[in-house]
Write an enzyme that holds these catalytic residues in place. Structure first.
Site, short mmCIF file in Angstrom:
data_model
loop_
_atom_site.label_atom_id
_atom_site.label_comp_id
_atom_site.label_asym_id
_atom_site.label_seq_id
_atom_site.Cartn_x
_atom_site.Cartn_y
_atom_site.Cartn_z
N ARG A 117 53.83 43.93 27.54
CA ARG A 117 55.14 44.48 27.93
C ARG A 117 55.05 45.99 28.21
NH1 ARG A 117 55.75 39.61 27.66
NH2 ARG A 117 57.63 38.53 26.98
N SER A 189 64.15 38.38 25.41
CA SER A 189 63.69 38.92 24.11
C SER A 189 64.23 40.33 23.94
CB SER A 189 62.17 38.99 24.06
OG SER A 189 61.62 37.72 24.14
N GLU A 286 62.77 45.71 23.05
CA GLU A 286 62.04 45.50 24.29
C GLU A 286 62.89 45.88 25.51
OE1 GLU A 286 61.53 42.82 27.23
OE2 GLU A 286 60.36 41.47 25.95
N1 EPU Z 1 59.76 31.44 15.93
C1 EPU Z 1 60.55 31.10 14.86
N2 EPU Z 1 61.90 31.27 14.98
C2 EPU Z 1 62.47 31.75 16.10
C3 EPU Z 1 61.66 32.10 17.19
C4 EPU Z 1 60.30 31.94 17.10
O1 EPU Z 1 60.04 30.66 13.83
O2 EPU Z 1 63.70 31.87 16.12
C5 EPU Z 1 58.31 31.22 15.85
C6 EPU Z 1 57.88 30.06 16.74
O3 EPU Z 1 57.96 28.83 16.08
C7 EPU Z 1 56.46 30.42 17.08
C8 EPU Z 1 56.48 31.94 17.12
O4 EPU Z 1 57.62 32.36 16.37
O5 EPU Z 1 55.58 30.02 16.07
C9 EPU Z 1 56.53 32.48 18.53
O6 EPU Z 1 57.70 32.01 19.18
P1 EPU Z 1 57.76 31.67 20.75
O7 EPU Z 1 56.61 30.82 21.13
O8 EPU Z 1 59.13 31.20 21.07
O9 EPU Z 1 57.50 33.04 21.47
P2 EPU Z 1 57.93 34.50 21.11
O10 EPU Z 1 56.74 35.25 20.66
O11 EPU Z 1 59.11 34.48 20.21
C10 EPU Z 1 57.35 35.45 23.49
C11 EPU Z 1 57.99 36.29 24.54
C12 EPU Z 1 58.98 35.46 25.36
C13 EPU Z 1 58.21 34.33 25.99
C14 EPU Z 1 57.55 33.50 24.87
C15 EPU Z 1 56.67 32.40 25.39
C16 EPU Z 1 58.02 38.54 23.65
C17 EPU Z 1 58.84 39.65 23.13
N3 EPU Z 1 58.67 37.43 23.95
O12 EPU Z 1 58.36 35.05 22.58
O13 EPU Z 1 59.47 36.30 26.40
O14 EPU Z 1 59.06 33.49 26.76
O15 EPU Z 1 56.70 34.35 24.07
O16 EPU Z 1 55.51 32.96 25.90
O17 EPU Z 1 56.81 38.70 23.80
C18 EPU Z 1 61.21 37.73 27.15
O18 EPU Z 1 60.37 38.62 27.17
O19 EPU Z 1 62.41 37.92 27.49
C19 EPU Z 1 60.82 36.41 26.67
C20 EPU Z 1 61.69 35.43 26.50
#
Ligand code: EPU
Length: 290
Positions: A117, A189, A286
Site C-alpha cells: 500500500r 480497508s 489506510e
Molecule cells: N479476519 C478476522 N476478522 C475480520 C477480518 C479478518 O478474523 O473481521 C482474519 C481473517 O480470517 C484472515 C485474516 O484476518 O485470517 C486476513 O483477513 P482477509 O483475508 O479478509 O484480508 P485482510 O488482511 O483483512 C487484505 C486487504 C484487502 C484485501 C484482502 C484480500 C489490507 C489493508 N487489506 O485484507 O484490501 O481485499 O487482504 O487480499 O491489506 C482494501 O485495501 O480496501 C481491501 C479490501
C-alpha cells in the site's frame, strides 16, 4: 486537487477548492509478442473494466485484482492489492503531468517505490504530479496465484484455474465480505495491516495461537491482520450512531447513512485505541483523511 474514483478518501470537512477527475477512457495494446502484452491504460478507466478487458482476451496478471472499486490512474498511488497480488506487480510505467513544470513525464516501475500500500506517489511526488496513464504488462501464459485464503477452493468449485473462474471466485469472495460502496458508504480497508518485528508477533502468538501472521519475505518482520485484531478486540459489527465497523470484515468502516467524515474519524480513533489497549499494537489508517 485530483480526485480519482474517491474510493480511498475521507473528507472531514468541505473542500474549499477545485476538484478534477480523469475521464480519459482508452485501453490500447502497445506491444504484443505473442506471450507478453504491454497495455497502456488511461487514468480514467475503471480499474475493474480493465480487469474484465484482460480476462476476456485471455491475458493474465490482474485477475486477482477483480472488483476493486476505483480508476486505473489511482492504482499505482496506494499500489492496490488483494489476494496475494498488487498493481505494482504488473505496472511497467506511469505517465504523469508535472504540476510545477507543466511537462509530461514517464516513470519506470523501478522508480515507483512500490511497497505494501505504498509508492513514491504517496510521498515525494504527492501533490506534484497528476497521473494520466499507466502501462501494464500482461501475459498469455497462465500464471494462477491461488495461495491466498479461500481462493483455491472457490476456484476449484468453479472448475479449476481458468482466468474466468479466478475472476468469478474473487468477485464472489469480495462480494461476500466487503460492502458495496454504491450501497453503503465505505472506503474499503480503513486500516493497513500492521507490520511488526517477528519477536512482537511471537509474543502475541503465545497468547493467541490462532492469530494470523504472515512473514514478510527477506525481513525479520511479520504482517498481522488488522481485521483479526479489531475483531478480537470486540469491535466487529460495533455501531456508534450513524457509523459502524462492518460486520463481515472488521477492517472496513461503514457510513450507515448520513454520517459526517468527523463521525467516521472518531470511530476510527476508537478502533485504534481498542486494538492498542488489547494488543499493544498501533494500527495506521489506510485511507487518505482530508
Ligand atoms: N479476519 C478476522 N476478522 C475480520 C477480518 C479478518 O478474523 O473481521 C482474519 C481473517 O480470517 C484472515 C485474516 O484476518 O485470517 C486476513 O483477513 P482477509 O483475508 O479478509 O484480508 P485482510 O488482511 O483483512 C487484505 C486487504 C484487502 C484485501 C484482502 C484480500 C489490507 C489493508 N487489506 O485484507 O484490501 O481485499 O487482504 O487480499 O491489506 C482494501 O485495501 O480496501 C481491501 C479490501
Amino acid at each position: 486537487m485530483v480526485l480519482s474514483g474517491g474510493n480511498n478518501i475521507l473528507f472531514t470537512e468541505d473542500y474549499d477548492g477545485l476538484l478534477l477527475t480523469p475521464v480519459s477512457q482508452g485501453i490500447a495494446v502497445l506491444h504484443d509478442d505473442g506471450v507478453s502484452v504491454s497495455v497502456r491504460v488511461d487514468a480514467g478507466v475503471e480499474w475493474d473494466d480493465l480487469v474484465a478487458w484482460a480476462v476476456e482476451r485471455g491475458l493474465w496478471g490482474v485477475e486477482n485484482l477483480s472488483a476493486i472499486p476505483g480508476k486505473a490512474g489511482a492504482a499505482p498511488v496506494q499500489n492496490i492489492g488483494a489476494y496475494g497480488r498488487e498493481a505494482g506487480d504488473v505496472i511497467e510505467r506511469v505517465e504523469m503531468y508535472c504540476v510545477e513544470s507543466g511537462a509530461t513525464l514517464t516513470l519506470d516501475r523501478a522508480h515507483c517505490a512500490f511497497g505494501y500500500r505504498e509508492s513514491v506517489f504517496k510521498h515525494d511526488l504527492k501533490g506534484r504530479i497528476v497521473i494520466t496513464a499507466i502501462e501494464i504488462r500482461l501475459s498469455r501464459t497462465p500464471q494462477p496465484h491461488l495461495g491466498y485464503g479461500d481462493v483455491e477452493r472457490e476456484v476449484e468449485a468453479r472448475g479449476g484455474a481458468a482466468l474466468r473462474n479466478i475472476r468469478d471466485a474473487i468477485c464472489a469472495i469480495r462480494q461476500a465480505k466487503l460492502p458495496d460502496p454504491a450501497v453503503t458508504g465505505n472506503a474499503g480497508s480503513f486500516f493497513k495491516n500492521p507490520v511488526v518485528d517477528a519477536t512482537v508477533a511471537e509474543k502475541l502468538r503465545a497468547d493467541y495461537p490462532d492469530m494470523p501472521a504472515y512473514p514478510v519475505p527477506e525481513t525479520c518482520k511479520v504482517k498481522l491482520a488488522a481485521g483479526w485484531l479489531i475483531d478480537r478486540a470486540g469491535m466487529k459489527g460495533f455501531r456508534a450512531g450513524r457509523v459502524g465497523v462492518h460486520d463481515r470484515q472488521a477492517l472496513v468502516l461503514v457510513n450507515l447513512g448520513g454520517a459526517t467524515g468527523r463521525e467516521v474519524l472518531d470511530l476510527a480513533r476508537a478502533v485504534q485505541s481498542k486494538v492498542y489497549e488489547r494488543f499493544g499494537i498501533a494500527i495506521d489508517t489506510e485511507v487518505n483523511i482530508l
